[in-house]
Every structure is written in C-alpha cells, then in structure tokens.
Design a protein around this motif. Structure first.
Motif, mmCIF file in Angstrom:
data_model
loop_
_atom_site.group_PDB
_atom_site.id
_atom_site.type_symbol
_atom_site.label_atom_id
_atom_site.label_comp_id
_atom_site.label_asym_id
_atom_site.label_seq_id
_atom_site.Cartn_x
_atom_site.Cartn_y
_atom_site.Cartn_z
ATOM 1 N N UNK A 144 62.234 9.579 24.121
ATOM 2 C CA UNK A 144 62.388 10.784 24.952
ATOM 3 C C UNK A 144 61.961 12.026 24.178
ATOM 4 N N UNK A 145 62.329 12.095 22.896
ATOM 5 C CA UNK A 145 61.966 13.257 22.086
ATOM 6 C C UNK A 145 60.463 13.319 21.854
ATOM 7 N N UNK A 146 59.812 12.184 21.568
ATOM 8 C CA UNK A 146 58.367 12.154 21.339
ATOM 9 C C UNK A 146 57.599 12.607 22.582
ATOM 10 N N UNK A 147 58.097 12.226 23.757
ATOM 11 C CA UNK A 147 57.446 12.648 24.995
ATOM 12 C C UNK A 147 57.642 14.150 25.227
ATOM 13 N N UNK A 148 58.860 14.635 24.969
ATOM 14 C CA UNK A 148 59.161 16.043 25.205
ATOM 15 C C UNK A 148 58.484 16.953 24.183
ATOM 16 N N UNK A 149 58.495 16.541 22.923
ATOM 17 C CA UNK A 149 57.985 17.411 21.860
ATOM 18 C C UNK A 149 56.479 17.290 21.662
ATOM 19 N N UNK A 150 55.960 16.073 21.718
ATOM 20 C CA UNK A 150 54.565 15.834 21.346
ATOM 21 C C UNK A 150 53.661 15.491 22.528
ATOM 22 N N UNK A 151 54.249 15.271 23.713
ATOM 23 C CA UNK A 151 53.423 15.007 24.879
ATOM 24 C C UNK A 151 53.053 13.557 25.095
ATOM 25 N N UNK A 152 53.760 12.612 24.464
ATOM 26 C CA UNK A 152 53.501 11.194 24.713
ATOM 27 C C UNK A 152 54.011 10.802 26.100
ATOM 28 N N UNK A 201 49.092 8.322 24.283
ATOM 29 C CA UNK A 201 48.643 9.721 24.210
ATOM 30 C C UNK A 201 47.124 9.678 24.302
ATOM 31 N N UNK A 202 46.565 10.119 25.444
ATOM 32 C CA UNK A 202 45.121 9.989 25.645
ATOM 33 C C UNK A 202 44.727 8.521 25.590
ATOM 34 N N UNK A 203 43.741 8.184 24.708
ATOM 35 C CA UNK A 203 43.330 6.793 24.578
ATOM 36 C C UNK A 203 44.004 6.104 23.397
ATOM 37 N N UNK A 204 45.035 6.767 22.796
ATOM 38 C CA UNK A 204 45.759 6.181 21.678
ATOM 39 C C UNK A 204 47.143 5.724 22.090
ATOM 40 N N UNK A 205 47.844 5.058 21.155
ATOM 41 C CA UNK A 205 49.176 4.539 21.455
ATOM 42 C C UNK A 205 49.980 4.411 20.170
#
Length: 671
Positions: free
Chosen positions: A561-569, A584-588
């Motif tokens: 949840x934090x990675x999605x909120x803070x970094x946009x994952x 994230x884009x074409x990465x994971x």
C-alpha cells in the motif's frame, strides 16, 4: 617463420569469446612490412601475389636522397579465419597460402577492379602498381595484420567485426615501430622526402594510429589517406567503429589551403574517402582541415552487397590519379595535396553525366553527401568493482598493473562507468603507458556487448610489439546505463619488472547535427525492451518483464500500500498475505514477507526470467555460483533455481513452462 609468442591462456573468469579473439603473434614488427616489387604490373585476380613482394631490412629505405615512401594497410578480413588457423597464425596478407577459395583479401591492392552492374567501370591496375606507375622512383610498402583482422564470417556477420577492431591500436604502434626500424635516419631530415600512409577499413585506424605515434616521436608524416573508415551507424552499434575522430583531434593536421606542398613539418595532409561505411569528421577547427570525399558506389554495385561498396573507396583511389588525368579532370588521389582553388574540404561524387568511366572523376565541391560525425571527449568517472592480482592505484589517478606471481596469473581490474541512454557516449578512451614491455606480456580489455550483454574482447595489446611511452587508446562500446568492463594484464613468465599504467579515462562522444544517433539509440533500446517482453512465454502468474527485484518486508500488505501511494506502483497479483506483485510502467517488483536483516544481505533478492533454467544453472555453477536450490517445477507454471553470487546476494532464475491461471493455485489477480 615460426610462431614467436603463443596466445595467452584464458583467465578463469574471462569472456566466452577469449579463444576466438585473443591470438598469439607470429611476427616481429618489421616482418609485417614488405616492399612491392611488381613495378607497374598488376597481378591477375585469383593469382598469388607473393612473388611481387620482398621483405624489408632494417635501415634499408630512404637513405639515398629525396624519396616518396607509401605504405598501404588492409582492413577487416572476414572469411579468412580458417586460412589463418590452418597456417598456425603464420600468414601474411600477400602470402601464397593466404587465399580463401582462390581469392586474396583486399586484392584491390595488386589486382584490377571492376563493377558487375556497370561494364564501363574498371580500374585496370591495382593500388600498389598504380602508385609505382604514377611515381616510378617511389618506395611502395604493404603492411600485413591479416592474422589478427581475419574472422570466420562474411561482411554480413557484423557480430564478429569487433574482433578485428580489437587489434587496430597495437598494429598502428607496430607499423610506426616497423617504419622507424626500416627507414634510414637521413630520410627524416632530407628535404623532399615524404612518408604517406594509406589505410582501408580497420586498416585506416592502423594507419592513423601509426601517423599519430610517429608525430608524437617527432617523425613527419606528410600525408594520411583514410579509405572508408567504418564510422557509420552499423559498425558504431556493433563495437566495430574506428572512432578516428578521437585520434585525429590529437594530431597535427595541415591546412589544405597551404597548397600542394605546405611545408609544415608538424602537420600531415589528411584526405578521407567515404563509400559504404565511412563518414566525414567534424568537431574542432582542426578537423575542418580534413579533406572529405563522399563517394556513391551504389551507382555501380548491388545495394545489398556491402563488400563491393566498402572496397570502392580503395578502387577509386587506386585509379584516381591516372583516371582523372586521362579524363582531363583536376588531379585526384596520389596527385594530392590539391590546389585550394580547385578542391574544397568537402567533395561529392555526383555522377553528373550518368554512370560511366568519366563521371566518377568529376567531384563536386559541397557538403558531404554521407554526413559528418562530431567527436568530443569528456572526463569519465570509473568505479572500482573489484581487483585481482597485482593492481594498485585508482581510476582517477591511474591504475598500475604488475606481475601477479606465478605465470599465468592475471592482474585484473573490474570496473563500471555511467553512460546515459540519452547521451552521446559511444566509447571510452584512456592512456596506456607500458614500462619494460617483454614478449609474452599481454593487456586485454573487455566490455559488455550491446546485444548479448556479455563481456567481449575489445582491445588486445602485447609486449612483443614494444609499445613505447604513452599511447592514447579509444575503443567503441555502444552500451548505455552502468557499463561493466575489465582490464586484464598478464606479465610474461619471469617478468617481474614490467608494468602497465592505465590512466586518464575519458568518455568518447559521437554526435550528429540532426541528432539521429541519439534518436536511433533510444529507438533501439525501446525495440530491445519490447523484443524481450515479446520473447517471454506468457504466464498469467508472473509479471511480463525480465528482471524482477524481490524486496522483503515484515508486513507485505502495508508495504505494498505504501509503495503504491508513495512511488506510484500498482498491484498486479496478491498471493495470500506473504507476496504481492507490483508493476510500474513496463517494470515490476515483488513485495515478499521477510524479517529485516541487520546486515542487509537478506533484505532482497532478484528474480530473472530465462529461456532454459537448467542450462543457465549449469553455466552459473561452472562460474562458481553457489546453487542454493536446484531447478524445480512449481505449480504456478515456472521452473526455478536459486543461486548465491560471490557478494552473498540471492538470485532466482525462472523458466516459464506453462501459462497458469493464478486462481488455480491460490493467487488473486488484481489487474
């Protein structure tokens, strides 16, 4: 002649192409330099030219008064590797045994040349006899390095061209040494004596390095002729470009407006001919003095045949002086330096009256039709990754390599440097200072290849060639991001005093006015990324990307949840409470359950998707990796193994064996 110095054994961590790319040395410097004795008569095609050459003795040339000395160096010799190996490396360019299928490499030097698409075109005399015909009193020499420029494939096998390029620097130094040994001392101070160096393809770098080396030793080179140096996009992207702009910037170049005999002791008149691979040179005001000749061989040869188009520059130059005089055109080729009122620093072959014998000698002043490349350098910060053996100093002030002990122990520097994908870095340069070189000493530089991302041999230098003092070196490396490279030094058995210092690291930048090189680099990077994704077998249970970091957290859901909120994952797949795939884009990345380690060595691992887990595991084991878990099939459609590298990092390599719905094994697909 028997083999003098054998090839050095491969180090245990050497690149896979070591045996193909690192050869021994069968010749002294002087043994590679022979004199043409065939006068003005050409050798018929498919006929051995060996009887038209003789070896050169030390101090035997140019001591009897003013004389013109010409030296011709051949280039890359694709298709001749088997011939070289059959002769144990003991093979000269013009040797009786040097033919492959009845043909000699670069036989434009002594044989007539014609174009099948235009019967009216033909050069009836090879370059060497052409020179003698033009100047009967001249001394005409040929330099051989076919034992090192030969590769197994054809001109279309660009993945091998770097193996020829790897030997250009050392052969330039050898040629300079050979000329100093062969030419009598009075030649260098005799008014009217001139030394003219001519190189084709990779041989143009041999000739250029020789010219620069001689200039640095206060020996005058009157003229340097560059015949289709491979500077265009294709060789640049394959680590096969000469990067001659780097060396030309270090030279003294004569201003062509000074006339046919500028009389500038420190400057060389330089003319550059581009046919298939070549480009014009731009950068400093100095490079504007290079006379550019843009040829158009596609009017004569099949557009799909790079071999003929590539050698047209040599064929054109071979017939230029006589051909232009015969057609009542301004004198070209051997008749240069040109008068400034007729020729400008940029000329085009425009075929103004159609494809015929006369048209090719009518050059039009103007902008080069093949474009120009601008060469610059900038300081380069190199990071030390590891060293082995006797390596001291640092990249900023100089790396010193010495004997590592019992032969064949290598001294090895492993480092990296940054090269922005959006920048113009296409190579690195450094200075090599070799103290007390001995036969059996070797210096080999490897770097990551642009396509396979494996180390490949890009520079080979040896002690038997006797490099003197400081030698600037530039090698083509078309890789972006963090670029890994290695320097290997092997001291000859018993050599405890010799050493090599490598210093002054620079990034070699190559750019064009319209920026197409940088744009193409970005396009190729995007295409490679797409190709990697499309090559991966589909499996809904794993992200569609190649390299996947796995990060450990005590609370996976909170971390995700934090990675999605803070970094946009974005969440892709939830696996109970212990694992969540994020994109994230074409990465994971994967957030995985795990306690924080105080040492940090178990806070993460890396997942890499491969085509064959078993073969990859065998390769890793042979390289010394610790196999933590052997290849095993898992219900989510992957066959995986886990290994530990020398730094203690964990890697999992995964082969897709089935496209599995995550729901079948308890996963929850979010996307």
């Amino acid at each position: 002649m028997s083999s003098q110095i054998p090839a050095p054994p491969a180090p245990h961590n050497g690149p896979s192409d070591w045996a193909d790319a690192v050869h021994g040395n069968s010749f002294t410097n002087l043994q590679r330099l022979w004199q043409w004795t065939g006068y003005s008569k050409s050798v018929p095609s498919r006929t051995s030219p060996s009887t038209s050459f003789k070896p050169v003795a030390a101090g035997s040339l140019g001591g009897g008064g003013p004389v013109m000395i010409y030296v011709v160096a051949h280039g890359w010799a694709p298709g001749y590797r088997a011939v070289v190996e059959k002769n144990g490396g003991n093979l000269l360019w013009w040797g009786m045994q040097a033919s492959a299928g009845g043909y000699w490499a670069s036989d434009w030097a002594w044989s007539p040349v014609s174009a099948p698409l235009s019967p009216s075109f033909g050069i009836s005399v090879g370059m060497l006899p052409s020179i003698v015909s033009w100047q009967p009193s001249s001394i005409v020499l040929a330099y051989s390095w076919i034992d090192e420029s030969a590769t197994g494939g054809s001109y279309s096998d660009k993945d091998e061209v770097y193996q020829s390029e790897a030997y250009t620097d050392i052969n330039g130094i050898r040629l300079a040494n050979a000329l100093e040994e062969a030419i009598a001392a009075p030649f260098w101070s005799t008014p009217g004596s001139r030394l003219r160096l001519i190189g084709h393809s990779h041989g143009s770098k041999v000739a250029t390095v020789a010219a620069l080396t001689l200039q640095r030793r206060a020996r005058r080179v009157a003229q340097l002729t560059i015949l289709d140096a491979p500077e265009s996009d294709t060789p640049l992207y394959g680590n096969g470009a000469n990067l001659l702009g780097f060396y030309l910037e270090l030279m003294e170049i004569a201003d062509p407006s000074a006339g046919p005999d500028p009389g500038i002791v420190s400057g060389a008149f330089i003319d550059n001919y581009a046919s298939y691979f070549g480009k014009g040179y731009a950068g400093s005001a100095k490079l504007q003095n290079v006379v550019e000749v843009a040829l158009a061989p596609s009017q004569l040869y099949d557009r799909d045949d790079p071999g003929d188009q590539h050698t047209y520059a040599a064929a054109f130059y071979a017939g230029a002086a006589a051909g232009s005089r015969r057609q009542n055109e301004p004198l070209l080729g051997f008749a240069w330096p040109p008068p400034p009122s007729i020729h400008q620093p940029a000329l085009n072959q425009g075929w103004p009256t159609g494809t015929n014998q006369k048209s090719q000698w009518s050059l039009q002043p103007g902008t080069s039709i093949r474009g120009t490349y601008c060469y610059t350098t900038e300081p380069l910060a190199v990071t030390r990754v590891s060293t082995q053996g006797n390596v001291s100093g640092n990249p900023a002030s100089g790396l010193r390599f010495g004997s590592a002990g019992t032969w064949p122990a290598y001294s090895i520097f492993s480092g990296t440097y940054p090269n922005s994908l959006e920048g113009d870095g296409y190579g690195i340069a450094f200075d090599v200072y070799w103290t007390a070189p001995q036969p059996g000493d070797y210096l080999v530089v490897t770097a990551e290849s642009p396509e396979e991302h494996e180390q490949e041999v890009l520079l080979v230098m040896d002690g038997v060639s006797a490099p003197q003092g400081m030698n600037p070196v530039a090698i083509n490396i078309d890789v972006s991001g963090t670029v890994p490279f290695r320097i290997y030094y092997l001291a000859a058995a018993g050599n405890v005093k010799g050493q090599v210092v490598v210093s002054n690291f620079r990034l070699v930048c190559v750019s064009t006015a319209e920026g197409h090189l940088r744009a193409h680099r970005l396009e190729r990077a995007a295409a490679r990324a797409q190709a990697l994704r499309s090559d991966l077998p589909p499996n809904r249970s794993i992200p569609p990307t190649t390299v996947i970091p796995v990060l450990n957290y005590p609370d996976v859901r909170e971390a995700a949840e934090w990675l999605c909120r803070a970094f946009g994952f974005k969440e892709r797949l939830r696996i109970a409470d212990h694992r969540i795939q994020l994109t994230f884009g074409d990465g994971a990345v994967v957030a995985a359950e795990g306690e924080r380690s105080s040492s940090g060595d178990r806070n993460h691992s890396v997942l890499v998707r491969v085509a064959d887990a078993d073969a990859h595991c065998d390769r890793a084991r042979q390289a010394g990796a610790v196999i933590v878990n052997p290849p095993t099939d898992y219900p989510f459609g992957e066959r995986q193994y886990t290994a530990e590298d020398p730094g203690g990092h964990r890697w999992t390599f995964s082969q897709t064996i089935a496209d599995v719905d995550p729901a079948s094994w308890g996963g929850e697909l979010v996307e």
